[in-house]
Design a protein around this motif. Structure first.
Motif, mmCIF file in Angstrom:
data_model
loop_
_atom_site.group_PDB
_atom_site.id
_atom_site.type_symbol
_atom_site.label_atom_id
_atom_site.label_comp_id
_atom_site.label_asym_id
_atom_site.label_seq_id
_atom_site.Cartn_x
_atom_site.Cartn_y
_atom_site.Cartn_z
ATOM 1 N N ASP A 181 48.676 9.942 56.812
ATOM 2 C CA ASP A 181 48.727 11.370 57.122
ATOM 3 C C ASP A 181 47.562 11.778 58.013
ATOM 4 O O ASP A 181 47.730 12.510 59.006
ATOM 5 C CB ASP A 181 48.678 12.202 55.837
ATOM 6 C CG ASP A 181 49.834 11.879 54.904
ATOM 7 O OD1 ASP A 181 50.495 10.859 55.140
ATOM 8 O OD2 ASP A 181 50.074 12.634 53.958
ATOM 9 N N ALA A 182 46.354 11.321 57.670
ATOM 10 C CA ALA A 182 45.168 11.665 58.461
ATOM 11 C C ALA A 182 45.236 11.042 59.852
ATOM 12 O O ALA A 182 44.787 11.646 60.830
ATOM 13 C CB ALA A 182 43.899 11.211 57.733
ATOM 14 N N CYS A 183 45.809 9.844 59.949
ATOM 15 C CA CYS A 183 45.974 9.202 61.262
ATOM 16 C C CYS A 183 46.864 10.051 62.174
ATOM 17 O O CYS A 183 46.550 10.254 63.350
ATOM 18 C CB CYS A 183 46.584 7.808 61.112
ATOM 19 S SG CYS A 183 45.421 6.527 60.674
ATOM 20 N N LEU A 184 47.959 10.527 61.622
ATOM 21 C CA LEU A 184 48.880 11.342 62.411
ATOM 22 C C LEU A 184 48.212 12.640 62.846
ATOM 23 O O LEU A 184 48.370 13.088 63.987
ATOM 24 C CB LEU A 184 50.144 11.633 61.605
ATOM 25 C CG LEU A 184 51.020 10.405 61.288
ATOM 26 C CD1 LEU A 184 52.093 10.768 60.280
ATOM 27 C CD2 LEU A 184 51.647 9.847 62.550
ATOM 28 N N TRP A 185 47.441 13.252 61.943
ATOM 29 C CA TRP A 185 46.728 14.481 62.301
ATOM 30 C C TRP A 185 45.715 14.205 63.415
ATOM 31 O O TRP A 185 45.609 14.965 64.379
ATOM 32 C CB TRP A 185 46.015 15.044 61.072
ATOM 33 C CG TRP A 185 45.166 16.239 61.388
ATOM 34 C CD1 TRP A 185 45.558 17.546 61.409
ATOM 35 C CD2 TRP A 185 43.788 16.234 61.781
ATOM 36 N NE1 TRP A 185 44.502 18.354 61.779
ATOM 37 C CE2 TRP A 185 43.408 17.580 62.017
ATOM 38 C CE3 TRP A 185 42.833 15.234 61.949
ATOM 39 C CZ2 TRP A 185 42.116 17.944 62.403
ATOM 40 C CZ3 TRP A 185 41.545 15.586 62.347
ATOM 41 C CH2 TRP A 185 41.198 16.924 62.569
ATOM 42 N N LEU A 186 44.967 13.081 63.280
ATOM 43 C CA LEU A 186 43.943 12.757 64.275
ATOM 44 C C LEU A 186 44.571 12.494 65.641
ATOM 45 O O LEU A 186 44.018 12.893 66.676
ATOM 46 C CB LEU A 186 43.136 11.538 63.814
ATOM 47 C CG LEU A 186 42.018 11.073 64.747
ATOM 48 C CD1 LEU A 186 40.977 12.174 64.943
ATOM 49 C CD2 LEU A 186 41.359 9.796 64.214
ATOM 50 N N GLU A 187 45.715 11.828 65.662
ATOM 51 C CA GLU A 187 46.403 11.588 66.936
ATOM 52 C C GLU A 187 46.677 12.907 67.657
ATOM 53 O O GLU A 187 46.400 13.035 68.856
ATOM 54 C CB GLU A 187 47.736 10.867 66.686
ATOM 55 C CG GLU A 187 47.588 9.411 66.329
ATOM 56 C CD GLU A 187 48.912 8.797 65.935
ATOM 57 O OE1 GLU A 187 49.938 9.525 65.972
ATOM 58 O OE2 GLU A 187 48.940 7.611 65.590
ATOM 59 N N ASN A 188 47.209 13.877 66.933
ATOM 60 C CA ASN A 188 47.523 15.161 67.547
ATOM 61 C C ASN A 188 46.258 15.869 68.027
ATOM 62 O O ASN A 188 46.254 16.493 69.097
ATOM 63 C CB ASN A 188 48.279 16.052 66.542
ATOM 64 C CG ASN A 188 49.692 15.561 66.292
ATOM 65 O OD1 ASN A 188 50.351 15.070 67.202
ATOM 66 N ND2 ASN A 188 50.165 15.667 65.066
ATOM 67 N N TRP A 189 45.194 15.781 67.250
ATOM 68 C CA TRP A 189 43.934 16.422 67.646
ATOM 69 C C TRP A 189 43.394 15.791 68.930
ATOM 70 O O TRP A 189 42.990 16.497 69.861
ATOM 71 C CB TRP A 189 42.905 16.296 66.525
ATOM 72 C CG TRP A 189 41.709 17.191 66.675
ATOM 73 C CD1 TRP A 189 41.522 18.413 66.092
ATOM 74 C CD2 TRP A 189 40.547 16.955 67.482
ATOM 75 N NE1 TRP A 189 40.311 18.944 66.479
ATOM 76 C CE2 TRP A 189 39.683 18.078 67.335
ATOM 77 C CE3 TRP A 189 40.135 15.913 68.315
ATOM 78 C CZ2 TRP A 189 38.452 18.173 67.982
ATOM 79 C CZ3 TRP A 189 38.912 16.015 68.972
ATOM 80 C CH2 TRP A 189 38.090 17.132 68.803
ATOM 81 N N LEU A 190 43.406 14.473 68.994
ATOM 82 C CA LEU A 190 42.840 13.780 70.158
ATOM 83 C C LEU A 190 43.688 13.990 71.402
ATOM 84 O O LEU A 190 43.161 14.031 72.521
ATOM 85 C CB LEU A 190 42.695 12.284 69.864
ATOM 86 C CG LEU A 190 41.639 11.916 68.809
ATOM 87 C CD1 LEU A 190 41.659 10.415 68.528
ATOM 88 C CD2 LEU A 190 40.242 12.340 69.260
ATOM 89 N N ARG A 191 45.004 14.114 71.251
ATOM 90 C CA ARG A 191 45.854 14.359 72.414
ATOM 91 C C ARG A 191 45.570 15.727 73.029
ATOM 92 O O ARG A 191 45.841 15.937 74.210
ATOM 93 C CB ARG A 191 47.333 14.232 72.039
ATOM 94 C CG ARG A 191 47.778 12.796 71.797
ATOM 95 C CD ARG A 191 49.273 12.632 72.070
ATOM 96 N NE ARG A 191 50.071 13.453 71.186
ATOM 97 C CZ ARG A 191 50.595 13.027 70.033
ATOM 98 N NH1 ARG A 191 50.364 11.797 69.636
ATOM 99 N NH2 ARG A 191 51.340 13.832 69.297
ATOM 100 N N ARG A 192 45.015 16.628 72.232
ATOM 101 C CA ARG A 192 44.668 17.955 72.747
ATOM 102 C C ARG A 192 43.200 18.052 73.169
ATOM 103 O O ARG A 192 42.798 19.089 73.691
ATOM 104 C CB ARG A 192 44.967 19.024 71.688
ATOM 105 C CG ARG A 192 46.445 19.167 71.350
ATOM 106 C CD ARG A 192 46.716 20.423 70.546
ATOM 107 N NE ARG A 192 46.064 20.398 69.243
ATOM 108 C CZ ARG A 192 46.626 19.935 68.131
ATOM 109 N NH1 ARG A 192 47.842 19.424 68.168
ATOM 110 N NH2 ARG A 192 45.974 19.974 66.991
ATOM 111 N N TYR A 193 42.438 17.002 72.940
ATOM 112 C CA TYR A 193 41.013 17.032 73.293
ATOM 113 C C TYR A 193 40.868 17.144 74.814
ATOM 114 O O TYR A 193 41.435 16.338 75.558
ATOM 115 C CB TYR A 193 40.333 15.754 72.790
ATOM 116 C CG TYR A 193 38.897 15.585 73.226
ATOM 117 C CD1 TYR A 193 37.905 16.460 72.789
ATOM 118 C CD2 TYR A 193 38.527 14.543 74.082
ATOM 119 C CE1 TYR A 193 36.587 16.303 73.184
ATOM 120 C CE2 TYR A 193 37.213 14.383 74.483
ATOM 121 C CZ TYR A 193 36.247 15.265 74.033
ATOM 122 O OH TYR A 193 34.936 15.107 74.431
ATOM 123 N N PRO A 194 40.107 18.126 75.320
ATOM 124 C CA PRO A 194 40.068 18.366 76.768
ATOM 125 C C PRO A 194 39.131 17.451 77.541
ATOM 126 O O PRO A 194 39.211 17.373 78.762
ATOM 127 C CB PRO A 194 39.582 19.826 76.856
ATOM 128 C CG PRO A 194 38.746 20.015 75.622
ATOM 129 C CD PRO A 194 39.398 19.183 74.555
#
Length: 659
Positions: free
Chosen positions: A183-196
């Protein structure tokens, strides 16, 4: 832009890089891959000025803010929230300056600092820190717990949250998924894809790299090679390059043998001596093509027990938990020979509790646990590493289990786990986490289990060992139950999933993609709970300061519930977004295939241009044609890469709207 030029680095007398050069553009998300010990972490140390190269230059834009994830964290009485907020160094500096201005009753300084806090969005800092903590699997109550109350793996998660909290232009993450659940991996993926900013990360998780990386930098034979696309694209491009390299190597070896044969035959003849000498010089000038060494050092299996019971294990009308707290109830599970089960479920739902109950531990509070006569369990969890004898060698660990086994048999078995020679006889005290994990897996395999219970078995394992573990599990004839954040491992080793959620364990009919959507819907439903509301602009900065100093307890809250009509409207919007994103994803896939084709074509042209005979006068026209084709191919590749980046950004923006 990050530029590395002609960089050479050695550690302990071993050259890691020799005249390596790469350029990383702003906004790229780059996976750093390579064998263990190749120098990946050393590259991060160079970027952080913790290490100096032997020669070469590293260039970063002026004022570049770098954030990185620490690998260890000392015990602290600071709350988890405050620890994460400490990552925003500028915020903490402004808070300290404001406290000093208040102490000396300096109204002008206070007004100035309040303005800077407003610009820095201090009013939302505590909320952002709590969002990071929650996303990485902590409960809301955990935000107020001291750092010292968490175990080592959870402290590493706090380190990650602190790094994400720090405003940065360049983010360095070393194995960020090691202590995360799915679950945390999936959340981190989404966060990093939005990292500017620009992201450089080291990972051994294929799916994570596929979902996050836009480029790959590969440590290979003391060089740095850059590839466009994610990890799967890198694997395809590299395999094609290696195949061409191997063909070139074999062709060159045949040419060398022919030249050497001429030299050996005519060196002693006066009439042919000059020609023989020219061949010697040609051999000396020839740039040797390295053979493609791509074989994994790991080759092992899990030998199944000689006898197998059917069923192996069953629990009827069971309940599991800790002490007086029941976490799971209504347990009715049966494991047959050949069962291959992956456990899914939110963090804290009870997956590890279920694993312990299957093992017959005290977590099984009630119910009937029946085992087959020949049940032999092999259990792996991270705390299993702590039970290893640090003063014993891998060899001794196996010898204690089978005192009558021959030395050669044990050595051969350990060789499959890449423990050879003196390393097989060395104390494991100085071993890395990955090496200790390999010892633990070797101990399990040596005992010939017919039921494997594996709780996050890939933590600390590199890509080659993960692949070897996947292959070994594929050929294992016994039963398997796995908890893992490594989706590649799950996809390739299990046949069915059990969902652990809301105190129950039920068969899950979907796949990992369905589970990801289920988690996303669950997070949306949770977000409909009471939310924090920002204060009016006149008190924003002071509120942010109070939130940082008092653990965020002074925020004003407003209950906002999502109605059924709103939820339906949101679902319609999400469906429309999915329809919108589909053609972009197809276009993205097509562009990736174009990049791969152009990479192959470019490699073939470069191979042709490396032919020494091409530079003879008779071949000038051919050389001119090859150079023109090379320039055209490079231009096309740059255009396709630019288009791919643009389309990828559109996909990410749409995915962000769906998140």
């Amino acid at each position: 832009m990050l530029t590395i030029s002609e960089l050479s680095l050695q550690r302990g007398g071993v050259w890691l890089l020799e005249r390596a050069s790469i350029t990383i553009q702003s906004g790229q998300r780059v996976a750093i891959v390579g064998a263990n010990g190749a120098g990946k972490s050393s590259l991060f140390q160079l970027l952080l000025d913790e290490l100096s190269p032997e020669s070469g230059d590293i260039s970063l834009p002026g004022g570049c803010r770098i954030a990185h994830m620490a690998q260890e964290v000392a015990s602290s009485d600071r709350s988890a929230r405050d620890f994460v907020l400490d990552g925003d160094i500028e915020l903490r500096r402004l808070e300290a300056e404001l406290a000093a201005a208040e102490a000396r009753d300096d109204d002008y300084a206070q007004a100035r600092i309040h303005g800077e806090l407003d610009i820095h969005e201090a009013w939302s800092a505590a909320r952002r820190a709590e969002s990071l903590i929650r996303g990485l699997g902590f409960s809301d109550a955990d935000a107020d717990r001291p750092v010292s109350a968490f175990s080592g793996g959870w402290r590493i998660r706090l380190n990650l949250a602190q790094a994400l909290m720090r405003p940065s232009d360049l983010l360095l993450l070393d194995e960020p998924t090691n202590h995360l659940d799915l679950d945390a991996c999936l959340w981190l993926e989404n966060w990093l894809r939005r990292y500017p900013g620009t992201l450089l990360f080291i990972s051994h998780d294929r799916d994570f790299m596929d979902r996050v990386a836009t480029h790959v930098v590969h440590f290979d034979q003391n060089r740095l090679d850059t590839y466009s696309g994610n990890y799967s694209a890198f694997e395809r491009q590299r395999s094609e390059r290696l195949a061409q390299q191997q063909a070139g190597f074999e062709k060159q070896q045949a040419e060398i043998a022919q030249i050497q044969k001429f030299i050996d035959r005519f060196r002693a003849q006066a009439t042919k001596a000059r020609q023989a000498q020219s061949r010697v010089k040609a051999l000396e000038r020839m740039e040797r093509i390295a053979p493609a060494h791509i074989d994994s050092p790991f080759h092992f299996e899990f030998p199944v027990a000689d006898k197998v019971s059917n069923p192996l294990l069953s629990i009827r009308n069971g309940a599991a938990g800790h002490g007086d707290a029941t976490i799971l109830s209504g347990l009715n599970q049966t494991l047959l020979p050949g069962s291959r089960i992956g456990l899914l479920g939110p963090n804290g739902a009870g997956k590890s509790t279920l694993m312990d109950a299957l093992r017959g531990e005290s977590t099984l509070l009630s119910g009937e646990r029946t085992t087959g006569e020949h049940l032999a369990i092999g259990y792996f969890a991270q705390h299993q590493l702590e039970s290893l004898d640090l003063d014993a060698s891998p060899f001794v660990h196996l010898q204690r289990l089978s005192p009558k086994a021959s030395e050669q048999k044990i050595r051969n078995f350990l060789g499959g786990f890449n423990f050879h020679g003196d390393e097989a006889l060395a104390s494991i005290r100085t071993f890395s986490g990955g090496e200790k994990a390999r010892v633990a897996l070797a101990v399990i395999a040596w005992q010939r289990p017919n039921l494997l219970l594996l709780d996050e078995p890939t933590n600390h394992l590199d890509l080659e060992m993960r692949q070897a573990l996947t292959m070994a599990l594929q050929s294992f004839d016994g039963a398997i139950v796995i908890v893992s954040h490594d989706r590649h491992l799950l996809r390739n080793t299990v046949d069915e999933f059990w969902l652990v959620n809301e105190g129950r364990v039920k068969p899950y009919d979907g796949d990992l993609e369905d589970y990801e959507r289920w988690l996303a819907d669950r997070r949306v439903d949770e977000s409909a709970a009471p939310k924090r509301q920002a204060l009016d602009s006149g008190s924003i900065a002071q509120s942010g300061l109070n939130a940082g100093a008092q653990n965020g307890s002074e925020n004003v809250a407003e209950n906002v519930a999502e109605s059924a009509d709103d939820r339906k409207a949101r679902k319609r919007v999400e469906a429309a977004l999915r329809q919108t994103i589909s053609p972009y994803r197809k276009q993205q896939s097509g562009l990736e295939k174009q990049m791969e084709r152009l990479q192959v074509e470019l490699s073939e042209l470069e191979q042709s241009l490396s032919d020494p005979s091409l530079y003879d006068d008779a071949n000038k026209a051919k050389m001119k044609d090859l150079l023109a084709r090379q320039a055209k191919c490079k231009g096309q590749l740059e255009d396709v890469e630019a288009e791919w980046l643009e389309i990828s950004q559109r996909v990410e923006d749409l995915e962000a709207q769906m998140a």
